[in-house]
Design an enzyme around this catalytic site. Sequence first.
Site, short mmCIF file in Angstrom:
data_model
loop_
_atom_site.label_atom_id
_atom_site.label_comp_id
_atom_site.label_asym_id
_atom_site.label_seq_id
_atom_site.Cartn_x
_atom_site.Cartn_y
_atom_site.Cartn_z
N SER A 141 0.85 -1.19 0.00
CA SER A 141 0.00 0.00 0.00
C SER A 141 0.88 1.24 0.00
O SER A 141 1.95 1.25 0.63
CB SER A 141 -0.91 0.03 1.23
OG SER A 141 -1.60 1.27 1.31
N TYR A 154 -1.65 0.07 10.50
CA TYR A 154 -1.69 -0.34 9.10
C TYR A 154 -0.44 0.12 8.35
O TYR A 154 0.16 -0.66 7.59
CB TYR A 154 -2.95 0.23 8.43
CG TYR A 154 -3.15 -0.26 7.01
CD1 TYR A 154 -3.34 -1.61 6.74
CD2 TYR A 154 -3.15 0.63 5.94
CE1 TYR A 154 -3.53 -2.06 5.45
CE2 TYR A 154 -3.35 0.19 4.65
CZ TYR A 154 -3.53 -1.16 4.40
OH TYR A 154 -3.71 -1.60 3.12
#
Length: 247
Positions: A141, A154
């Site tokens: 990501s 995250y």
Amino acid sequence: MLSLKGKTAVVTGGSQGIGAGIVRKLAKQGANVVFTYNSNQDAAEKLVKEMDASVSKVVAVKANVTNAKDIEILFEKAVGLFGKIDILVNNAGVFQFLPIEATTLEEVTRQFSTNVFAPIFVIKSALKHIQDGGSIINIGSIISTMAPPNSVIYSSSKAAVDGITRVLSKELAPRKIRVNQVNPGSIRTEGAQKAGMSREVETAMVATIPLARIGLPEDIANMTAFLASDEAKWITGEIIMVSGGAR
């Protein structure tokens, strides 16, 4: 058009969103695909049914990527069906954005178990079956480098995936196994919409993207298929941003 005919791919978390886009693309290019789903059996069965069996075979396997026995069975099924594995895509992932004050050990463990520990042990298990000269693609990501507020868990978990890719690209090079990574930007998926990506939120996101649109699962699938193909046979250790120019 790139061809993956004769190759076998395993995709984790393939029943919907980015994973389903990857399954569709690999299958349409001729690869036989075995993908995992954790709970959404209906979506998995629907995806299998929509594939053209005359082009490639697509099989769904229920598996929790954090469970070593499930992963062992996954690869045994893939090899039993198709005889070999050429491509592994580590796509399964979870996320939740929280301020540091709301961070708990349980949530850290949940995200790291799926986003970090699972790719490591899935790759370890795959190495007993994957062909020399194969391709491993990790889905990361852009959050790993953007590091927005409220993403400490995250962001750090996806930064760890960056490290996994860089290390293993060198470690597996003697077997000519290429290890690369695709880091998506903002993508319109079922999961993102459930997490609150309303039209208003999407419009605000688009304002920060140079190419002025939200990403789609096929944008990530296209790059993944290229990295899986022989056209990318001299590419390894790369982390490629597929984000419409967002950074």
